[in-house]
Design an enzyme around this catalytic site. Sequence first.
Site, PDB file in Angstrom:
ATOM      1  N   HIS A   8      50.977  31.716  40.426  1.00 27.08           N
ATOM      2  CA  HIS A   8      51.542  32.391  39.257  1.00 27.08           C
ATOM      3  C   HIS A   8      50.731  33.648  38.974  1.00 27.08           C
ATOM      4  CE1 HIS A   8      53.819  32.742  35.597  1.00 27.08           C
ATOM      5  NE2 HIS A   8      52.716  32.839  34.883  1.00 27.08           N
ATOM      6  N   LYS A  25      50.471  39.457  31.286  1.00 29.53           N
ATOM      7  CA  LYS A  25      50.361  39.879  32.694  1.00 29.53           C
ATOM      8  C   LYS A  25      51.511  40.817  33.077  1.00 29.53           C
ATOM      9  CE  LYS A  25      50.402  35.632  34.140  1.00 29.53           C
ATOM     10  NZ  LYS A  25      50.392  34.954  32.825  1.00 29.53           N
ATOM     11  N   ASP A  68      55.518  37.086  38.311  1.00 26.14           N
ATOM     12  CA  ASP A  68      55.701  35.672  37.971  1.00 26.14           C
ATOM     13  C   ASP A  68      55.378  34.752  39.148  1.00 26.14           C
ATOM     14  OD1 ASP A  68      56.315  33.615  36.127  1.00 26.14           O
ATOM     15  OD2 ASP A  68      58.262  33.356  37.093  1.00 26.14           O
ATOM     16  N   ARG A  93      28.670  41.586  31.594  1.00 26.36           N
ATOM     17  CA  ARG A  93      28.623  42.931  31.015  1.00 26.36           C
ATOM     18  C   ARG A  93      28.057  43.965  31.976  1.00 26.36           C
ATOM     19  NH1 ARG A  93      27.358  42.637  24.662  1.00 26.36           N
ATOM     20  NH2 ARG A  93      27.500  44.876  25.058  1.00 26.36           N
TER      21      ARG A  93
END
Length: 310
Positions: A138, A159, A177, A243
């Site tokens: 997916h 998405k 999808d 980070r």
Amino acid sequence: MAVSVQDLLDKIHFHVIYSTETALQKEITTSEIMRPGLEMAGYFDYFTPERIQLFGMKEWSYMMTVVGDNRYDLLKKVMAKETPVVIVARNLEIPSEMVAAAKKADIVLLQSREATSRLNSVLTSFLDERLAERTTVHGVLMDIFGVGVLIQGASGIGKSETGLELVKRGHRLVADDRVDVFQRDAFTLSGEPAEILRNMIEIRGVGIIDVMSLFGAGAVKDSTDIDMVIYLEYYDKEKAFDRLGNAPTIVEFSDVEVPQTRIPVKTGRNVSVIVEAAVMNFRAKQMGFDATKTFEDRLTDLISHNKESQ
């Protein structure tokens, strides 16, 4: 899985010497190509008739030294009923005995102008891709700056919306999808759309969008290698996110490892721009430019300088 001889003809150019409707529907079940050199000399102990039989200069030269009925009898053994197709490379002359053997076994007989080694490579590459086992995942698969990017994340996180924004910014959609993933070779993972969803994006509240109709042929792509995965997840201040970019994660599909970047999503963040930056940073690292290492080197130099100043 299998590929019909007709599928092969649809994708690779050949000159058809002999074929029938039933012969064109024969299935190719392996990407391994047989060059029947020893078989032409009469040694059939390890002969595999279910493979494509490819005649190059060496096989052809020996065949032409065999004359009369002996040539036909030999070719009947090489061109068995289980053989899906026989190909003669380099535009070499095809003797009448070979055509007769093809008719007897109902085998498609083809001729190619390509050099034998080049043709072998093209056939193997095509069959490896078509015969590879597919896995469905997916997500949204995009071509961004020439990098194949699989965007994943929880349902409803955005998405498809991110994919649409990336298309507007000039990148190309491969699949939305449902992404069919397959291993192209030992180190390369590729993805393509399900046929029913090709060129389509589903946007909640809008419906199905035909990207090719709205944005043109340059906005879509049939398939792409998957070079990196970007995982979108809801921002959580209690969760530690990378980070500095010096702690890459790896995900695995079909025994192939792919680097993954996790991007926190929250209101006010332009996710498509962040995805572009992540992809450009990925490309820069591949080219030997690592901003994280540059920062760490600068920090080390600064600490050393401060110690010397004390």
